[in-house]
Design a protein around this motif. Structure first.
Motif, PDB file in Angstrom:
ATOM      1  N   GLY A 183       6.565  20.815  44.552  1.00  0.00           N
ATOM      2  CA  GLY A 183       6.725  20.774  45.999  1.00  0.00           C
ATOM      3  C   GLY A 183       7.623  19.619  46.377  1.00  0.00           C
ATOM      4  O   GLY A 183       7.864  18.715  45.578  1.00  0.00           O
ATOM      5  N   ALA A 184       8.116  19.682  47.589  1.00  0.00           N
ATOM      6  CA  ALA A 184       8.959  18.595  48.104  1.00  0.00           C
ATOM      7  C   ALA A 184       8.578  18.353  49.555  1.00  0.00           C
ATOM      8  O   ALA A 184       8.519  19.301  50.343  1.00  0.00           O
ATOM      9  N   THR A 185       8.285  17.100  49.892  1.00  0.00           N
ATOM     10  CA  THR A 185       8.008  16.776  51.285  1.00  0.00           C
ATOM     11  C   THR A 185       9.301  16.284  51.917  1.00  0.00           C
ATOM     12  O   THR A 185       9.787  15.195  51.614  1.00  0.00           O
ATOM     13  N   LEU A 186       9.861  17.148  52.763  1.00  0.00           N
ATOM     14  CA  LEU A 186      11.135  16.859  53.412  1.00  0.00           C
ATOM     15  C   LEU A 186      10.903  16.028  54.664  1.00  0.00           C
ATOM     16  O   LEU A 186       9.891  16.184  55.350  1.00  0.00           O
ATOM     17  N   LEU A 187      11.847  15.174  54.981  1.00  0.00           N
ATOM     18  CA  LEU A 187      11.794  14.314  56.166  1.00  0.00           C
ATOM     19  C   LEU A 187      13.113  14.438  56.910  1.00  0.00           C
ATOM     20  O   LEU A 187      14.184  14.284  56.310  1.00  0.00           O
ATOM     21  N   ASN A 188      13.035  14.731  58.193  1.00  0.00           N
ATOM     22  CA  ASN A 188      14.226  14.831  59.029  1.00  0.00           C
ATOM     23  C   ASN A 188      14.484  13.474  59.679  1.00  0.00           C
ATOM     24  O   ASN A 188      13.781  13.076  60.610  1.00  0.00           O
ATOM     25  N   GLN A 189      15.494  12.765  59.206  1.00  0.00           N
ATOM     26  CA  GLN A 189      15.837  11.445  59.744  1.00  0.00           C
ATOM     27  C   GLN A 189      16.889  11.528  60.844  1.00  0.00           C
ATOM     28  O   GLN A 189      17.337  10.496  61.334  1.00  0.00           O
ATOM     29  N   SER A 190      17.287  12.732  61.222  1.00  0.00           N
ATOM     30  CA  SER A 190      18.327  12.881  62.236  1.00  0.00           C
ATOM     31  C   SER A 190      17.718  12.980  63.628  1.00  0.00           C
ATOM     32  O   SER A 190      16.491  13.004  63.793  1.00  0.00           O
ATOM     33  N   ASP A 191      18.575  13.070  64.639  1.00  0.00           N
ATOM     34  CA  ASP A 191      18.148  13.229  66.028  1.00  0.00           C
ATOM     35  C   ASP A 191      18.105  14.689  66.438  1.00  0.00           C
ATOM     36  O   ASP A 191      17.876  14.993  67.608  1.00  0.00           O
ATOM     37  N   LEU A 241      18.882  19.616  38.102  1.00  0.00           N
ATOM     38  CA  LEU A 241      18.742  21.048  38.380  1.00  0.00           C
ATOM     39  C   LEU A 241      18.451  21.200  39.873  1.00  0.00           C
ATOM     40  O   LEU A 241      17.505  20.588  40.385  1.00  0.00           O
ATOM     41  N   ASP A 242      19.247  21.979  40.572  1.00  0.00           N
ATOM     42  CA  ASP A 242      19.025  22.184  42.005  1.00  0.00           C
ATOM     43  C   ASP A 242      17.801  23.055  42.237  1.00  0.00           C
ATOM     44  O   ASP A 242      17.687  24.144  41.667  1.00  0.00           O
ATOM     45  N   LEU A 243      16.870  22.576  43.065  1.00  0.00           N
ATOM     46  CA  LEU A 243      15.666  23.321  43.405  1.00  0.00           C
ATOM     47  C   LEU A 243      15.787  23.842  44.833  1.00  0.00           C
ATOM     48  O   LEU A 243      16.247  23.134  45.728  1.00  0.00           O
ATOM     49  N   ARG A 244      15.356  25.077  45.039  1.00  0.00           N
ATOM     50  CA  ARG A 244      15.480  25.758  46.327  1.00  0.00           C
ATOM     51  C   ARG A 244      14.103  25.971  46.947  1.00  0.00           C
ATOM     52  O   ARG A 244      13.113  26.123  46.228  1.00  0.00           O
ATOM     53  N   ILE A 245      14.063  26.037  48.270  1.00  0.00           N
ATOM     54  CA  ILE A 245      12.801  26.320  48.940  1.00  0.00           C
ATOM     55  C   ILE A 245      12.568  27.829  48.982  1.00  0.00           C
ATOM     56  O   ILE A 245      13.510  28.616  48.952  1.00  0.00           O
ATOM     57  N   THR A 246      11.300  28.215  49.042  1.00  0.00           N
ATOM     58  CA  THR A 246      10.951  29.635  49.010  1.00  0.00           C
ATOM     59  C   THR A 246      10.720  30.222  50.395  1.00  0.00           C
ATOM     60  O   THR A 246      10.644  31.442  50.528  1.00  0.00           O
ATOM     61  N   HIS A 247      10.581  29.393  51.415  1.00  0.00           N
ATOM     62  CA  HIS A 247      10.341  29.861  52.775  1.00  0.00           C
ATOM     63  C   HIS A 247      11.187  29.057  53.761  1.00  0.00           C
ATOM     64  O   HIS A 247      11.524  27.896  53.495  1.00  0.00           O
ATOM     65  N   ASP A 248      11.498  29.660  54.899  1.00  0.00           N
ATOM     66  CA  ASP A 248      12.216  28.954  55.959  1.00  0.00           C
ATOM     67  C   ASP A 248      11.355  27.796  56.452  1.00  0.00           C
ATOM     68  O   ASP A 248      10.120  27.890  56.477  1.00  0.00           O
ATOM     69  N   VAL A 249      12.005  26.714  56.873  1.00  0.00           N
ATOM     70  CA  VAL A 249      11.287  25.579  57.451  1.00  0.00           C
ATOM     71  C   VAL A 249      12.143  24.987  58.566  1.00  0.00           C
ATOM     72  O   VAL A 249      13.363  24.893  58.442  1.00  0.00           O
ATOM     73  N   ILE A 267      18.409  15.103  56.166  1.00  0.00           N
ATOM     74  CA  ILE A 267      17.193  15.590  55.512  1.00  0.00           C
ATOM     75  C   ILE A 267      17.086  14.958  54.128  1.00  0.00           C
ATOM     76  O   ILE A 267      17.988  15.058  53.310  1.00  0.00           O
ATOM     77  N   THR A 268      15.959  14.303  53.874  1.00  0.00           N
ATOM     78  CA  THR A 268      15.732  13.643  52.596  1.00  0.00           C
ATOM     79  C   THR A 268      14.297  13.891  52.166  1.00  0.00           C
ATOM     80  O   THR A 268      13.561  14.614  52.846  1.00  0.00           O
ATOM     81  N   LEU A 269      13.876  13.311  51.068  1.00  0.00           N
ATOM     82  CA  LEU A 269      12.484  13.389  50.638  1.00  0.00           C
ATOM     83  C   LEU A 269      11.723  12.208  51.210  1.00  0.00           C
ATOM     84  O   LEU A 269      12.202  11.074  51.186  1.00  0.00           O
ATOM     85  N   SER A 270      10.515  12.451  51.698  1.00  0.00           N
ATOM     86  CA  SER A 270       9.758  11.382  52.346  1.00  0.00           C
ATOM     87  C   SER A 270       9.350  10.286  51.377  1.00  0.00           C
ATOM     88  O   SER A 270       9.183   9.138  51.773  1.00  0.00           O
ATOM     89  N   ASN A 271       9.191  10.620  50.091  1.00  0.00           N
ATOM     90  CA  ASN A 271       8.783   9.609  49.117  1.00  0.00           C
ATOM     91  C   ASN A 271       9.941   9.142  48.238  1.00  0.00           C
ATOM     92  O   ASN A 271       9.723   8.535  47.208  1.00  0.00           O
ATOM     93  N   THR A 317       5.986  19.774  53.884  1.00  0.00           N
ATOM     94  CA  THR A 317       5.949  19.996  52.440  1.00  0.00           C
ATOM     95  C   THR A 317       6.287  21.456  52.177  1.00  0.00           C
ATOM     96  O   THR A 317       5.702  22.350  52.770  1.00  0.00           O
ATOM     97  N   VAL A 318       7.261  21.659  51.312  1.00  0.00           N
ATOM     98  CA  VAL A 318       7.757  23.002  51.008  1.00  0.00           C
ATOM     99  C   VAL A 318       7.617  23.262  49.518  1.00  0.00           C
ATOM    100  O   VAL A 318       7.664  22.343  48.711  1.00  0.00           O
ATOM    101  N   GLY A 319       7.470  24.531  49.167  1.00  0.00           N
ATOM    102  CA  GLY A 319       7.398  24.919  47.773  1.00  0.00           C
ATOM    103  C   GLY A 319       8.776  25.268  47.243  1.00  0.00           C
ATOM    104  O   GLY A 319       9.657  25.683  47.995  1.00  0.00           O
ATOM    105  N   THR A 320       8.926  25.109  45.937  1.00  0.00           N
ATOM    106  CA  THR A 320      10.197  25.451  45.293  1.00  0.00           C
ATOM    107  C   THR A 320      10.084  26.722  44.458  1.00  0.00           C
ATOM    108  O   THR A 320      11.076  27.184  43.905  1.00  0.00           O
TER     109      THR A 320
END
Length: 145
Positions: A91-99, A27-35, A73-77, A44-47
């Protein structure tokens, strides 16, 4: 085919998640606020969802492959675990692995929830484990090709 029923509480004006296609596992989960994520940053963002995972099941939260391959962008864990007794917001803790700095708007699909049964085990202390062909050979024991 739909299996078990799962109660879902919508928070922060979230919409009921859905499977994108028949036969999808997640099931695709969406964030509730801009990040906005700077390179190497985590947030960490809420769904906007709290769920009641059925007894005998576990909720597994995985990153979305398109977000990872296109934007880094992936999950840190790697994978989040939601036990059946948890009733708080997913919640989901997002991690930016890009430059590059990346901004994700509210409503962006950032992860997916898969609900599946599990087998609890009774732990039995012992002195020895049964022998196998592999034995204790670990990381890289089968080669790289």
């Amino acid at each position: 085919m739909i299996g078990r029923k799962m109660n879902v509480r919508l928070l922060d004006g979230a919409e009921l998640p859905r499977y994108a296609h028949d036969g999808d596992a997640g099931l695709d989960l969406r964030i509730t606020h801009d990040v906005t994520l700077e390179p190497g940053a985590r947030a960490t963002v809420g769904t906007g969802l709290a769920v009641e995972i059925p007894q005998g099941c576990v909720g597994l939260v995985f990153p979305r492959s398109g977000l990872a391959s296109k934007h880094g962008i992936t999950l840190s864990n790697s994978v989040g675990v939601i036990d059946s007794g948890y009733r708080g917001e997913i919640g989901a803790t997002l991690l930016n692995q890009s430059d590059e700095t990346t901004t994700l708007d509210a409503g962006t699909r950032v992860c997916q929830l898969i609900v599946m049964p599990f087998v609890p085990c009774e732990l039995v202390p012992c002195e020895e484990l049964t022998e196998t062909e592999r034995g204790a050979a670990g990381f890289g024991s089968t080669g790289i090709a």
